[in-house]
Design a protein around this motif. Structure first.
Motif, PDB file in Angstrom:
ATOM      1  N   PRO A  17      40.848 139.856 -52.809  1.00 27.94           N
ATOM      2  CA  PRO A  17      41.897 139.532 -53.117  1.00 27.94           C
ATOM      3  C   PRO A  17      42.716 139.228 -52.401  1.00 27.94           C
ATOM      4  CG  PRO A  17      41.596 142.384 -54.099  1.00 27.94           C
ATOM      5  CD  PRO A  17      40.668 141.919 -52.383  1.00 27.94           C
ATOM      6  N   LYS A  18      43.264 139.170 -51.198  1.00 29.35           N
ATOM      7  CA  LYS A  18      43.744 138.613 -50.550  1.00 29.35           C
ATOM      8  C   LYS A  18      42.741 136.909 -49.499  1.00 29.35           C
ATOM      9  CE  LYS A  18      45.455 138.288 -45.438  1.00 29.35           C
ATOM     10  NZ  LYS A  18      45.380 140.071 -44.595  1.00 29.35           N
ATOM     11  N   ALA A  19      41.525 137.278 -49.968  1.00 25.80           N
ATOM     12  CA  ALA A  19      40.648 136.011 -49.251  1.00 25.80           C
ATOM     13  C   ALA A  19      40.948 134.602 -51.139  1.00 25.80           C
ATOM     14  CB  ALA A  19      39.327 136.024 -48.942  1.00 25.80           C
ATOM     15  N   MET A  20      40.787 135.346 -52.132  1.00 21.06           N
ATOM     16  CA  MET A  20      41.447 134.918 -53.161  1.00 21.06           C
ATOM     17  C   MET A  20      42.480 134.529 -53.389  1.00 21.06           C
ATOM     18  SD  MET A  20      38.304 134.494 -54.726  1.00 21.06           S
ATOM     19  CE  MET A  20      39.044 133.589 -56.403  1.00 21.06           C
ATOM     20  N   ARG A  21      43.758 134.894 -53.203  1.00 17.41           N
ATOM     21  CA  ARG A  21      45.210 134.633 -52.813  1.00 17.41           C
ATOM     22  C   ARG A  21      44.992 133.147 -51.808  1.00 17.41           C
ATOM     23  NH1 ARG A  21      46.830 139.471 -53.209  1.00 17.41           N
ATOM     24  NH2 ARG A  21      46.135 139.840 -51.498  1.00 17.41           N
ATOM     25  N   LYS A  22      44.273 133.457 -51.120  1.00 22.41           N
ATOM     26  CA  LYS A  22      44.497 131.679 -49.477  1.00 22.41           C
ATOM     27  C   LYS A  22      44.059 130.667 -50.656  1.00 22.41           C
ATOM     28  CE  LYS A  22      44.794 134.613 -45.744  1.00 22.41           C
ATOM     29  NZ  LYS A  22      44.332 134.876 -44.160  1.00 22.41           N
ATOM     30  N   ILE A  23      42.353 131.298 -50.899  1.00 22.87           N
ATOM     31  CA  ILE A  23      41.421 130.409 -51.947  1.00 22.87           C
ATOM     32  C   ILE A  23      42.805 129.627 -53.151  1.00 22.87           C
ATOM     33  CG2 ILE A  23      39.965 129.644 -53.521  1.00 22.87           C
ATOM     34  CD1 ILE A  23      38.683 131.883 -51.899  1.00 22.87           C
ATOM     35  N   TYR A  24      43.572 129.910 -54.328  1.00 20.65           N
ATOM     36  CA  TYR A  24      43.739 129.206 -55.142  1.00 20.65           C
ATOM     37  C   TYR A  24      45.454 128.795 -54.076  1.00 20.65           C
ATOM     38  CZ  TYR A  24      47.426 129.330 -58.612  1.00 20.65           C
ATOM     39  OH  TYR A  24      48.594 129.277 -59.267  1.00 20.65           O
ATOM     40  N   LYS A  25      46.025 129.518 -52.986  1.00 17.74           N
ATOM     41  CA  LYS A  25      47.647 128.149 -52.696  1.00 17.74           C
ATOM     42  C   LYS A  25      46.425 127.156 -51.783  1.00 17.74           C
ATOM     43  CE  LYS A  25      50.453 132.033 -51.255  1.00 17.74           C
ATOM     44  NZ  LYS A  25      50.969 132.844 -49.885  1.00 17.74           N
ATOM     45  N   ALA A  26      45.377 127.130 -51.694  1.00 16.26           N
ATOM     46  CA  ALA A  26      45.073 126.193 -50.317  1.00 16.26           C
ATOM     47  C   ALA A  26      44.303 125.149 -52.158  1.00 16.26           C
ATOM     48  CB  ALA A  26      43.492 126.198 -50.172  1.00 16.26           C
ATOM     49  N   GLY A  27      43.491 125.867 -53.210  1.00 16.71           N
ATOM     50  CA  GLY A  27      43.617 124.409 -54.701  1.00 16.71           C
ATOM     51  C   GLY A  27      45.055 124.116 -54.999  1.00 16.71           C
ATOM     52  N   LEU A  28      45.808 124.616 -54.715  1.00 11.72           N
ATOM     53  CA  LEU A  28      46.884 123.859 -55.164  1.00 11.72           C
ATOM     54  C   LEU A  28      47.517 123.321 -54.484  1.00 11.72           C
ATOM     55  CD1 LEU A  28      49.276 127.400 -56.153  1.00 11.72           C
ATOM     56  CD2 LEU A  28      48.360 125.368 -57.433  1.00 11.72           C
ATOM     57  N   LYS A  29      47.435 122.779 -52.719  1.00  8.08           N
ATOM     58  CA  LYS A  29      47.976 122.054 -52.138  1.00  8.08           C
ATOM     59  C   LYS A  29      46.387 120.905 -51.986  1.00  8.08           C
ATOM     60  CE  LYS A  29      49.982 125.050 -49.425  1.00  8.08           C
ATOM     61  NZ  LYS A  29      50.685 125.554 -47.964  1.00  8.08           N
TER      62      LYS A  29
END
Length: 78
Positions: A17-29
């Motif tokens: 879940p932590k990795a998925m949150r980081k990927i999601y935040k990177a995708g937003l940027k």
């Protein structure tokens, strides 16, 4: 090899879940980043932009795990 059940459970509960949150935040940027960094360069959409050398199909082969143990790397630079 196999992993103990507790390792799989720990990874699936906390690390994934932590990795998925980081990927999601990177995708937003990404859209803003891409606007600033060569927005027209999209070799996945326009193959003619790809500058990487092609590999011929004759050079490709299926490798099995048991054959990977016998690879001679003595002549390769470190």
């Amino acid at each position: 090899g196999s992993l103990p059940k507790w390792v799989v459970n720990r990874v699936s509960q906390f690390v994934a879940p932590k990795a998925m949150r980081k990927i999601y935040k990177a995708g937003l940027k990404y859209p803003e980043w891409k606007r600033k960094h060569d927005p027209g360069y999209k070799p996945w959409v326009y193959p003619e932009q790809n500058t990487l050398p092609s590999v011929s199909l004759a050079e490709l082969s299926v490798q099995h795990a048991d054959s990977l143990e016998n690879i001679d790397e003595t002549g390769l630079p470190e």
